[in-house]
Design an enzyme around this catalytic site. Sequence first.
Site, PDB file in Angstrom:
ATOM      1  N   LYS A 216       1.478  -8.367 -13.372  1.00 43.72           N
ATOM      2  CA  LYS A 216       1.461  -8.585 -11.923  1.00 43.72           C
ATOM      3  C   LYS A 216       1.088 -10.044 -11.721  1.00 43.72           C
ATOM      4  CE  LYS A 216      -0.428  -6.879  -7.545  1.00 43.72           C
ATOM      5  NZ  LYS A 216       0.760  -6.285  -6.933  1.00 43.72           N
TER       6      LYS A 216
ATOM      7  N   LEU B 235      -2.863  12.532  -4.628  1.00 45.11           N
ATOM      8  CA  LEU B 235      -3.803  12.843  -5.693  1.00 45.11           C
ATOM      9  C   LEU B 235      -5.172  12.254  -5.364  1.00 45.11           C
ATOM     10  CD1 LEU B 235      -1.475  12.056  -8.740  1.00 45.11           C
ATOM     11  CD2 LEU B 235      -2.038  14.312  -7.814  1.00 45.11           C
TER      12      LEU B 235
ATOM     13  N   GLU C  55       0.812  -1.228   0.000  1.00 46.99           N
ATOM     14  CA  GLU C  55       0.000   0.000   0.000  1.00 46.99           C
ATOM     15  C   GLU C  55       0.842   1.274   0.000  1.00 46.99           C
ATOM     16  OE1 GLU C  55      -3.257  -0.095  -0.449  1.00 46.99           O
ATOM     17  OE2 GLU C  55      -3.244  -2.289  -0.403  1.00 46.99           O
TER      18      GLU C  55
ATOM     19  N   GLU D  35       5.087  -5.618 -11.780  1.00 47.10           N
ATOM     20  CA  GLU D  35       4.863  -5.179 -10.405  1.00 47.10           C
ATOM     21  C   GLU D  35       4.952  -6.354  -9.451  1.00 47.10           C
ATOM     22  OE1 GLU D  35       1.415  -3.426  -7.462  1.00 47.10           O
ATOM     23  OE2 GLU D  35       1.129  -3.198  -9.625  1.00 47.10           O
ATOM     24  N   GLY D  36       5.764  -6.203  -8.425  1.00 50.06           N
ATOM     25  CA  GLY D  36       5.852  -7.222  -7.392  1.00 50.06           C
ATOM     26  C   GLY D  36       4.640  -7.188  -6.475  1.00 50.06           C
ATOM     27  N   VAL D  37       4.717  -7.955  -5.417  1.00 52.40           N
ATOM     28  CA  VAL D  37       3.610  -8.022  -4.466  1.00 52.40           C
ATOM     29  C   VAL D  37       4.128  -7.618  -3.097  1.00 52.40           C
ATOM     30  CG1 VAL D  37       4.026 -10.491  -4.123  1.00 52.40           C
ATOM     31  CG2 VAL D  37       1.815  -9.505  -3.485  1.00 52.40           C
TER      32      VAL D  37
ATOM     33  N   THR E  28       1.226   0.094  -7.682  1.00 53.38           N
ATOM     34  CA  THR E  28       0.367  -0.005  -8.854  1.00 53.38           C
ATOM     35  C   THR E  28       0.191   1.351  -9.520  1.00 53.38           C
ATOM     36  OG1 THR E  28      -0.821  -1.882  -7.882  1.00 53.38           O
ATOM     37  CG2 THR E  28      -1.907  -0.714  -9.689  1.00 53.38           C
TER      38      THR E  28
ATOM     39  N   GLY F  93       1.823   2.543  -3.177  1.00 54.73           N
ATOM     40  CA  GLY F  93       1.623   3.142  -4.489  1.00 54.73           C
ATOM     41  C   GLY F  93       2.310   2.444  -5.638  1.00 54.73           C
TER      42      GLY F  93
END
Length: 239
Positions: free
Chosen positions: A42, A215, A17, A120-122, A21, A19
């Site tokens: 992913k 944002l 969590e 993207e990793g996890v 993604t 950012g």
Amino acid sequence: MSSAAMRGCFVTGTDTEVGKTRVSAALLHWLGAQGLRCAGYKPVAAGTEVIGGEDVNDDVRALRDASSVALTDADVGPLQFKAACAPHIAAALEGRTIERAFLLRGALALATRAEQLVVEGVGGFCVPLGPNFDSADFAMDLDFPVVLVVGLRLGCINHALLTAEAIHARGLRLAGWVANTVDPAMLYRADNLATLRQELRRRHQAPCLGMVPRLTGPDPAAVAVHLDDAALRTLFELP
């Protein structure tokens, strides 16, 4: 195609969590704006909700939508689990396993359709995926330059430097980092950023690729304007 022939980057984070993604989708948007065929990947995603009668993972869908080649959710996220928890636990709850070779095969398949992959990793960098491998091992299989998303909040300096050390210890190159504002009320934000810039450059020669403010929405184009165009050209080896 061998893994050595693939081009792209591996996006990891200082924590979950922070950012990843959002930044990954912005990188895809930027690549597409350069006229490149790009695909998000992913391979392991945990946490789905039923939308229109199908299980949807928000991260997978965001990367799919930001890619410049037409992809399905299964192309982007071949292993999606229902429970929003550590992936090896989510897999066990469904009686499934995460196979290391399977993850690489998915990347190789996408690389036949795209010039650049944004993988993207996890969670963070060293998340267990199976009994004998973790997300760092998968990053090593790809051998892509690594982009670190630093969630700006209390403790981020330590988290960033520890993650950078773990990346370096596995023989991977930390190609740059993106500061993403998690806590807009963070005290001494400018001082923290100055320290991150200095230490990641001094220890790992890693430049800042951008600073993303808080944002209201996850629009990739709105995030991409906060990334450093020249630094991204260096990262992706573009003129």
